[in-house]
Design a protein around this motif. Structure first.
Motif, short mmCIF file in Angstrom:
data_model
loop_
_atom_site.label_atom_id
_atom_site.label_comp_id
_atom_site.label_asym_id
_atom_site.label_seq_id
_atom_site.Cartn_x
_atom_site.Cartn_y
_atom_site.Cartn_z
N SER A 67 0.84 -1.20 0.00
CA SER A 67 0.00 0.00 0.00
C SER A 67 0.87 1.24 0.00
O SER A 67 1.86 1.30 0.73
N ARG A 122 -14.90 -3.20 1.02
CA ARG A 122 -16.16 -3.92 0.84
C ARG A 122 -16.00 -5.27 0.13
O ARG A 122 -16.54 -6.27 0.56
N ALA A 123 -15.25 -5.28 -0.98
CA ALA A 123 -15.11 -6.52 -1.75
C ALA A 123 -13.82 -6.48 -2.54
O ALA A 123 -13.31 -5.42 -2.88
N ARG A 131 -0.02 3.82 1.41
CA ARG A 131 -0.30 4.47 2.71
C ARG A 131 0.43 3.71 3.81
O ARG A 131 0.00 2.65 4.25
C1 LIG Z 1 -7.57 3.12 -6.11
C2 LIG Z 1 -8.38 2.43 -5.05
C3 LIG Z 1 -9.13 1.32 -5.40
C4 LIG Z 1 -9.88 0.65 -4.43
N1 LIG Z 1 -10.60 -0.45 -4.80
C5 LIG Z 1 -11.32 -1.11 -3.86
C6 LIG Z 1 -12.06 -2.30 -4.20
O1 LIG Z 1 -12.02 -2.81 -5.31
N2 LIG Z 1 -12.82 -2.88 -3.22
C7 LIG Z 1 -12.89 -2.36 -1.94
O2 LIG Z 1 -13.59 -2.91 -1.13
N3 LIG Z 1 -12.15 -1.29 -1.59
C8 LIG Z 1 -11.38 -0.66 -2.51
N4 LIG Z 1 -10.62 0.43 -2.15
C9 LIG Z 1 -10.54 0.76 -0.72
C10 LIG Z 1 -9.25 0.19 -0.11
O3 LIG Z 1 -9.09 -1.18 -0.38
C11 LIG Z 1 -9.27 0.37 1.40
O4 LIG Z 1 -9.37 1.75 1.70
C12 LIG Z 1 -8.01 -0.18 2.06
O5 LIG Z 1 -8.06 0.08 3.43
C13 LIG Z 1 -6.75 0.47 1.51
O6 LIG Z 1 -5.66 -0.17 2.11
P1 LIG Z 1 -4.59 0.68 2.95
O7 LIG Z 1 -5.33 1.25 4.11
O8 LIG Z 1 -3.58 -0.33 3.34
O9 LIG Z 1 -4.05 1.72 2.03
C14 LIG Z 1 -9.87 1.10 -3.09
C15 LIG Z 1 -9.09 2.23 -2.75
C16 LIG Z 1 -8.35 2.88 -3.71
C17 LIG Z 1 -7.50 4.07 -3.29
#
Ligand SMILES: Cc1cc2nc3c(=O)[nH]c(=O)nc-3n(C[C@H](O)[C@H](O)[C@H](O)COP(=O)(O)O)c2cc1C
Length: 204
Positions: free
Chosen positions: A9, A138-139, A11
């Motif tokens: 990530s 979510r998914a 982040r």
């Molecule tokens: C570009 C992008 C695409 C994402 N796609 C999805 C997704 O397909 N499904 C979902 O549930 N969340 C999705 N998210 C939300 C992230 O998976 C979620 O915020 C997660 O905590 C991010 O991981 P991190 O906190 O380690 O950065 C997406 C976020 C970003 C920025």
């Protein structure tokens, strides 16, 4: 015995990093050496398909990749963490796995004739324990999980399981709340138990 954890990530204080660090802490508590790595701290380009690694036996792109590759090769176990981005691993982790998997093949194999491709002698990751840790709001955790599993199982790795898939659930709006994911953490506790069990068996 050493296990490293890669956070794919961008982040550094996000959910994936939290869960990778959490899993590493469980291993540390068992006396296993660990190292946590935020890939975002490194300059990492994608595979260019130049095939120069076939001859050079290492990736020839001039960036920080070899630093990560060497850490992966030295480790007995690797946790591969990624958020789900549109149901996929992040481009940063994909870039590392593409380059590691492809150049890692030539690390111990030759390609002097077409037939050589049926005579693989393993690769740089043979016998290492590898497990995905994926997070989504979510998914998409399982698709991302499966991508990482496909990499591991095509690269001669051993994949320990747990009581469920090693996935985390994040809150809305980019919330960084994996610390509240009690079930996700319990899955990682048992994953760490299985890493310990297998590492001891392999190294006895
Ligand atoms: C570009 C992008 C695409 C994402 N796609 C999805 C997704 O397909 N499904 C979902 O549930 N969340 C999705 N998210 C939300 C992230 O998976 C979620 O915020 C997660 O905590 C991010 O991981 P991190 O906190 O380690 O950065 C997406 C976020 C970003 C920025």
């Amino acid at each position: 015995m050493k296990v490293i954890g890669l956070n794919g990530s961008p982040r550094k204080q996000g959910n994936t990093g939290y869960l990778v660090r959490y899993a590493l802490e469980q291993l540390e508590n068992k006396g296993i050496e660990t190292e946590y790595i935020d890939l975002i701290d490194y300059n990492l380009g994608q595979c260019t398909g130049c095939y120069k690694c076939v001859e050079a036996k290492k990736c020839v792109i001039q960036d920080d990749f070899l630093e990560i590759f060497d850490k992966m090769v030295e480790a007995d176990g690797i946790l591969l963490g990624s958020p789900s981005y549109h149901s996929s691993m992040t481009p940063m982790l994909k870039a590392v796995l593409d380059r590691a998997g492809f150049s890692g093949r030539w690390y111990v194999n030759d390609m002097k004739s077409k037939e050589d491709s049926y005579e693989w002698k393993g690769n740089a990751f043979s016998g290492k324990l590898v497990a995905p840790i994926t997070v989504a709001r979510r998914a998409g955790q399982n698709f991302t999980f499966a991508q990482i599993l496909l990499w591991a199982t095509a690269n001669d790795c051993i994949v320990p399981g747990s009581t469920y898939w090693n996935i985390g659930v994040a809150g809305k709006g980019g919330a960084m709340d994996a610390c509240d994911d009690a079930e996700g953490k319990s899955i990682l506790n048992h994953l760490a138990d299985n890493f310990e069990f297998l590492l001891k068996k392999i190294n006895q």
